[in-house]
Structure formats: structure tokens, C-alpha cells
Design a protein around this motif. Structure first.
Motif, PDB file in Angstrom:
ATOM      1  N   ASN A  68       0.993  -1.405  -0.028  1.00  0.00           N
ATOM      2  CA  ASN A  68       0.076   0.053  -0.032  1.00  0.00           C
ATOM      3  C   ASN A  68       0.927   1.263   0.133  1.00  0.00           C
ATOM      4  O   ASN A  68       0.421   2.086  -0.706  1.00  0.00           O
ATOM      5  CB  ASN A  68      -0.817   0.063   1.247  1.00  0.00           C
ATOM      6  N   VAL A  69       1.814   1.193   0.811  1.00  0.00           N
ATOM      7  CA  VAL A  69       2.822   2.450   0.800  1.00  0.00           C
ATOM      8  C   VAL A  69       3.447   2.467  -0.493  1.00  0.00           C
ATOM      9  O   VAL A  69       3.630   3.798  -0.917  1.00  0.00           O
ATOM     10  CB  VAL A  69       3.706   2.321   2.033  1.00  0.00           C
ATOM     11  N   GLN A  70       3.932   1.701  -1.080  1.00  0.00           N
ATOM     12  CA  GLN A  70       4.743   1.673  -2.413  1.00  0.00           C
ATOM     13  C   GLN A  70       3.581   2.278  -3.360  1.00  0.00           C
ATOM     14  O   GLN A  70       4.098   2.966  -4.345  1.00  0.00           O
ATOM     15  CB  GLN A  70       5.419   0.430  -2.508  1.00  0.00           C
ATOM     16  N   ASN A  71       2.652   1.473  -3.580  1.00  0.00           N
ATOM     17  CA  ASN A  71       1.705   1.993  -4.406  1.00  0.00           C
ATOM     18  C   ASN A  71       1.206   3.403  -4.290  1.00  0.00           C
ATOM     19  O   ASN A  71       1.069   4.053  -5.249  1.00  0.00           O
ATOM     20  CB  ASN A  71       0.442   1.073  -4.511  1.00  0.00           C
ATOM     21  N   GLY A  72       1.145   3.735  -3.034  1.00  0.00           N
ATOM     22  CA  GLY A  72       0.764   5.280  -2.683  1.00  0.00           C
ATOM     23  C   GLY A  72       1.902   6.178  -3.135  1.00  0.00           C
ATOM     24  O   GLY A  72       1.533   7.442  -3.754  1.00  0.00           O
ATOM     25  N   VAL A  73       3.273   5.696  -2.996  1.00  0.00           N
ATOM     26  CA  VAL A  73       4.307   6.468  -3.392  1.00  0.00           C
ATOM     27  C   VAL A  73       4.289   6.667  -4.790  1.00  0.00           C
ATOM     28  O   VAL A  73       4.472   7.779  -5.527  1.00  0.00           O
ATOM     29  CB  VAL A  73       5.812   5.896  -2.953  1.00  0.00           C
ATOM     30  N   LEU A  74       3.889   5.588  -5.508  1.00  0.00           N
ATOM     31  CA  LEU A  74       3.984   5.741  -7.071  1.00  0.00           C
ATOM     32  C   LEU A  74       2.764   6.555  -7.448  1.00  0.00           C
ATOM     33  O   LEU A  74       2.980   7.399  -8.694  1.00  0.00           O
ATOM     34  CB  LEU A  74       3.972   4.242  -7.555  1.00  0.00           C
ATOM     35  N   LYS A  75       1.686   6.505  -6.917  1.00  0.00           N
ATOM     36  CA  LYS A  75       0.591   7.365  -7.260  1.00  0.00           C
ATOM     37  C   LYS A  75       0.941   8.982  -6.919  1.00  0.00           C
ATOM     38  O   LYS A  75       0.229   9.364  -7.821  1.00  0.00           O
ATOM     39  CB  LYS A  75      -0.583   6.900  -6.492  1.00  0.00           C
ATOM     40  N   ALA A  76       1.498   9.047  -5.897  1.00  0.00           N
ATOM     41  CA  ALA A  76       1.884  10.594  -5.399  1.00  0.00           C
ATOM     42  C   ALA A  76       2.714  10.931  -6.601  1.00  0.00           C
ATOM     43  O   ALA A  76       2.557  12.145  -7.073  1.00  0.00           O
ATOM     44  CB  ALA A  76       2.411  10.470  -4.212  1.00  0.00           C
ATOM     45  N   LEU A  77       3.788  10.167  -7.043  1.00  0.00           N
ATOM     46  CA  LEU A  77       4.744  10.769  -7.929  1.00  0.00           C
ATOM     47  C   LEU A  77       4.035  10.914  -9.219  1.00  0.00           C
ATOM     48  O   LEU A  77       4.391  11.849  -9.959  1.00  0.00           O
ATOM     49  CB  LEU A  77       5.746   9.713  -8.234  1.00  0.00           C
ATOM     50  N   SER A  78       3.008  10.290  -9.520  1.00  0.00           N
ATOM     51  CA  SER A  78       2.168  10.333 -10.924  1.00  0.00           C
ATOM     52  C   SER A  78       1.445  11.688 -10.815  1.00  0.00           C
ATOM     53  O   SER A  78       1.552  12.586 -11.531  1.00  0.00           O
ATOM     54  CB  SER A  78       1.168   9.178 -10.893  1.00  0.00           C
ATOM     55  N   PHE A  79       0.830  11.783  -9.591  1.00  0.00           N
ATOM     56  CA  PHE A  79       0.180  12.959  -9.352  1.00  0.00           C
ATOM     57  C   PHE A  79       0.973  14.507  -9.291  1.00  0.00           C
ATOM     58  O   PHE A  79       0.841  15.579  -9.998  1.00  0.00           O
ATOM     59  CB  PHE A  79      -0.784  13.120  -8.191  1.00  0.00           C
ATOM     60  N   VAL A  80       2.481  13.948  -8.748  1.00  0.00           N
ATOM     61  CA  VAL A  80       3.385  15.269  -8.537  1.00  0.00           C
ATOM     62  C   VAL A  80       3.859  15.590 -10.158  1.00  0.00           C
ATOM     63  O   VAL A  80       3.734  16.983 -10.611  1.00  0.00           O
ATOM     64  CB  VAL A  80       4.534  14.776  -7.767  1.00  0.00           C
ATOM     65  N   PHE A  81       4.274  14.777 -11.094  1.00  0.00           N
ATOM     66  CA  PHE A  81       4.647  15.112 -12.314  1.00  0.00           C
ATOM     67  C   PHE A  81       3.536  15.573 -13.228  1.00  0.00           C
ATOM     68  O   PHE A  81       3.794  16.272 -13.906  1.00  0.00           O
ATOM     69  CB  PHE A  81       5.379  13.975 -12.971  1.00  0.00           C
ATOM     70  N   GLU A  82       2.217  15.056 -12.848  1.00  0.00           N
ATOM     71  CA  GLU A  82       1.243  15.549 -13.703  1.00  0.00           C
ATOM     72  C   GLU A  82       1.278  17.225 -13.132  1.00  0.00           C
ATOM     73  O   GLU A  82       0.840  18.154 -14.128  1.00  0.00           O
ATOM     74  CB  GLU A  82      -0.351  14.871 -13.282  1.00  0.00           C
ATOM     75  N   TYR A  83       1.226  17.477 -12.136  1.00  0.00           N
ATOM     76  CA  TYR A  83       0.982  18.985 -11.469  1.00  0.00           C
ATOM     77  C   TYR A  83       2.076  19.805 -11.674  1.00  0.00           C
ATOM     78  O   TYR A  83       1.972  21.016 -12.149  1.00  0.00           O
ATOM     79  CB  TYR A  83       0.512  18.991 -10.078  1.00  0.00           C
ATOM     80  N   ILE A  84       3.308  19.203 -11.894  1.00  0.00           N
ATOM     81  CA  ILE A  84       4.514  20.247 -11.797  1.00  0.00           C
ATOM     82  C   ILE A  84       4.853  20.359 -13.483  1.00  0.00           C
ATOM     83  O   ILE A  84       5.621  21.586 -13.551  1.00  0.00           O
ATOM     84  CB  ILE A  84       5.577  19.723 -11.028  1.00  0.00           C
ATOM     85  N   GLY A  85       4.444  19.581 -14.382  1.00  0.00           N
ATOM     86  CA  GLY A  85       4.898  19.810 -15.792  1.00  0.00           C
ATOM     87  C   GLY A  85       6.251  19.782 -16.106  1.00  0.00           C
ATOM     88  O   GLY A  85       7.053  18.819 -15.989  1.00  0.00           O
ATOM     89  N   ALA A  86       6.892  20.903 -16.787  1.00  0.00           N
ATOM     90  CA  ALA A  86       7.958  21.328 -17.123  1.00  0.00           C
ATOM     91  C   ALA A  86       9.184  21.258 -15.864  1.00  0.00           C
ATOM     92  O   ALA A  86      10.264  21.115 -16.086  1.00  0.00           O
ATOM     93  CB  ALA A  86       8.201  22.396 -17.955  1.00  0.00           C
ATOM     94  N   MET A  87       8.594  21.426 -14.702  1.00  0.00           N
ATOM     95  CA  MET A  87       9.583  21.655 -13.521  1.00  0.00           C
ATOM     96  C   MET A  87      10.096  20.179 -13.324  1.00  0.00           C
ATOM     97  O   MET A  87      11.147  19.886 -12.667  1.00  0.00           O
ATOM     98  CB  MET A  87       8.793  22.047 -12.097  1.00  0.00           C
ATOM     99  N   GLY A  88       9.514  19.052 -13.908  1.00  0.00           N
ATOM    100  CA  GLY A  88       9.949  17.778 -13.655  1.00  0.00           C
ATOM    101  C   GLY A  88      11.341  17.244 -14.322  1.00  0.00           C
ATOM    102  O   GLY A  88      11.907  16.495 -14.071  1.00  0.00           O
TER     103      GLY A  88
END
Length: 170
Positions: A68-88
Motif C-alpha cells: 500500500n505504501v509503495q503503491n501510494g508513493v507511485l501514485k503520488a509521484l504520478s500526481f506530482v509530475f502531472e501537476y508540476i509539468g516542465a519542472m519535472g
């Protein structure tokens, strides 16, 4: 969205680390809805306070040997890169080993979520000179085309299409 945006404002006011500590603990609960909302809140904190304040803690949390923690981390990374765009662009090389590991994991949900992360990462950094890392990630995404799960296959094709945009026709 308004309720979750509050985490960004609180993170900016009192510092992202205090908010992030609570949010990362929420990834350990059994309630799926709580975990998903937590991943969105983590991404909002990253967007508001800067990815550099959040990514090291998220990546460190991936080492916890709970699905659950690892999947949550991956999901959080997905949302982070979706939100930050070019800053990635500044974080592509830092998260590549983590995504490699997730794309080779036995758990299909890991691979599915990692493909979603690769898609958002690729679309965000398209044309910014990170093609070598994206091509490297494509080599880990591609074998998942042969998966039996339709969700993993769809996520894989989404990642490949995102990589097509970022890498171009050649």
C-alpha cells in the motif's frame, strides 16, 4: 479540489515537512479512499512548496516494504509530475531508478501505476532534453505490453503514447 488545496497553503505556512510527515503516515492506513486523497494532497504540497521539498521524502518512503505504501508513493509521484509539468525536468534522473524498480515489480498494480507516472513525466518534460532518460524508461515500459491485465496494458499504452510525444517520431 478546494479542500485538498488547503494542504498546499498549510504546507507553505508552517513548512511542508510537518504536513508531509502526516500525509506519509496516511499511506499506511487500510482505507483506499484515504490513501488516494493523501496522494493528491502530497502532489498539491509539491506543487505549492516546490517538488524539492517533497520528492526526497516520497522516494525514501518507497523503501518501506508494504504494498500500500509503495503503491501510494507511485501514485503520488504520478500526481506530482502531472501537476508540476516542465519542472519535472530537474527530477527525471532522480526518479528513474525508482521507476525502473516499479516497472519490473511482480505486482501488476506497481507496473500499472509506474506506467502512469512515466506518462505524466514524459508529457511534462517533452522537448526539454531528457530524451536519454525517457528512452531508458521506454525499455522498461515496453515489456509490460505483454501483460494479461487490461488495466496494465492500457496504462502501458498510455505511457508509450506519452513517450511518443516526448521522444518524437525518430
Amino acid at each position: 479540489r478546494a479542500a485538498v488545496s488547503t494542504f498546499g497553503y498549510i504546507g507553505r505556512a508552517i513548512g511542508p515537512q510537518d504536513v508531509l510527515h502526516t500525509l506519509l503516515n496516511n499511506l499506511k492506513v487500510q482505507d483506499r479512499q484515504m490513501r488516494v486523497c493523501t496522494t493528491v494532497a502530497i502532489a498539491i504540497v509539491a506543487e505549492t512548496c516546490g517538488p524539492f521539498t517533497v520528492l526526497p521524502a516520497i522516494m525514501n518512503e518507497y523503501r518501506v516494504p508494504e504494498l500500500n505504501v509503495q503503491n501510494g508513493v507511485l501514485k503520488a509521484l504520478s500526481f506530482v509530475f502531472e501537476y508540476i509539468g516542465a519542472m519535472g525536468k530537474d527530477y527525471v534522473y532522480a526518479v528513474t531508478p525508482l521507476l525502473e524498480d516499479a516497472l519490473m515489480d511482480r505486482d501488476p498494480v506497481h507496473r500499472q501505476t509506474a506506467c502512469a507516472t512515466v506518462k505524466h513525466l514524459a508529457l511534462g518534460v517533452a522537448g526539454l532534453g531528457c530524451e536519454d532518460a525517457l528512452l531508458h524508461l521506454l525499455n522498461f515500459v515496453w515489456p509490460n505490453v505483454f501483460e494479461e491485465s487490461p488495466h496494465v496494458i492500457q496504462a502501458c499504452f498510455d505511457a508509450i503514447q506519452g513517450l511518443m510525444v516526448a521522444l518524437g517520431p525518430n
